[in-house]
Design an enzyme around this catalytic site. Structure first.
Site, mmCIF file in Angstrom:
data_model
loop_
_atom_site.group_PDB
_atom_site.id
_atom_site.type_symbol
_atom_site.label_atom_id
_atom_site.label_comp_id
_atom_site.label_asym_id
_atom_site.label_seq_id
_atom_site.Cartn_x
_atom_site.Cartn_y
_atom_site.Cartn_z
ATOM 1 N N CYS A 78 0.845 -1.199 0.000
ATOM 2 C CA CYS A 78 0.000 0.000 0.000
ATOM 3 C C CYS A 78 0.880 1.249 0.000
ATOM 4 C CB CYS A 78 -0.994 -0.038 1.159
ATOM 5 S SG CYS A 78 -2.349 1.159 0.946
ATOM 6 N N HIS A 185 -3.791 -4.593 -0.192
ATOM 7 C CA HIS A 185 -3.345 -5.171 1.073
ATOM 8 C C HIS A 185 -3.449 -6.706 0.996
ATOM 9 C CE1 HIS A 185 -3.032 -1.598 3.715
ATOM 10 N NE2 HIS A 185 -3.931 -1.095 2.891
ATOM 11 N N GLU A 187 -2.676 -8.764 3.279
ATOM 12 C CA GLU A 187 -3.106 -9.235 4.600
ATOM 13 C C GLU A 187 -4.606 -9.056 4.809
ATOM 14 O OE1 GLU A 187 -2.286 -4.865 5.344
ATOM 15 O OE2 GLU A 187 -1.574 -6.454 4.002
#
Length: 212
Positions: A78, A185, A187
């Protein structure tokens, strides 16, 4: 060991949790010596480009990150991806880490679609434009999660994947040498994100020092 750079900017808990779910030894650290001892580096980031670069300067991490990017697998996520570029025009012009040629510009009419909502938040499919070991465990068209108001531009030679946002093509994944970046992202991207992180963990092992 995978080192996640702690410089006061980033979603460190969820990122560390994702690596732990993959069984990876992970350390969140601001310590240059620990970064040098790591097998690979992850640079997260949430917020404004200029503020993030200032925090890296204050922590005396900029020379260390440039040094490590030349030696071992390095992933920016990001804002962390945006910091990899030469400069950003977010609230003025700011110099980045200069690890990947290109610049960071605001989303909006410049992309050819004035109807786009900013920030861009949500799930978009990845359109792979170059093969890479980073995609070893994913197929083209899988969905990942974005939250951003700026995007990487003039980096076609380093772009591995794009995502379509309206009629616009947003840079999704970049690479130059040991350095990868994702605007989205991983995650927060469910199983697809975990499989991308799994491939990153194998860089320098399965594919040799340069991840190829």
């Amino acid at each position: 060991m995978t080192a996640i750079v702690d410089y006061g900017v980033g979603n460190l808990f969820s990122l560390a949790s994702s690596f732990h779910a993959l069984g990876a030894e992970t350390e969140v650290t601001p310590d240059p010596d620990r970064l040098r001892q790591a097998d690979r580096i992850v640079l997260p980031g949430v917020g404004a480009f200029g503020d993030a670069m200032e925090k890296l300067r204050q922590a005396e991490l900029i020379p260390v990150l440039r040094e490590m990017a030349a030696e071992k697998p390095f992933l920016g996520i990001c804002l962390g991806m945006q910091l990899l570029f030469d400069k950003s025009c977010e609230y003025g012009e700011h110099v980045g880490l200069g690890l990947i040629p290109g610049r960071v510009e605001p989303l909006g009419p410049d992309l050819g679609d004035p109807s786009l909502k900013v920030p861009h938040m949500g799930w978009n499919s990845l359109e792979q434009v170059r093969p890479d070991p980073f995609f070893r465990y994913v197929r083209g068209g899988e969905y990942v999660y974005y939250v951003h108001s700026f995007y990487a531009k003039d980096c076609q030679d380093s772009t591995l994947a794009l995502s379509r946002y309206g009629d616009a093509a947003v840079t999704g994944v970049v690479r130059r040498g040991n350095v990868w970046g994702t605007q989205f992202h991983p995650e927060k991207s469910g199983d697809t994100g975990l499989r991308l992180l799994k491939a990153f963990l194998e860089m320098g092992e399965r594919y040799g020092e340069n991840g190829v």
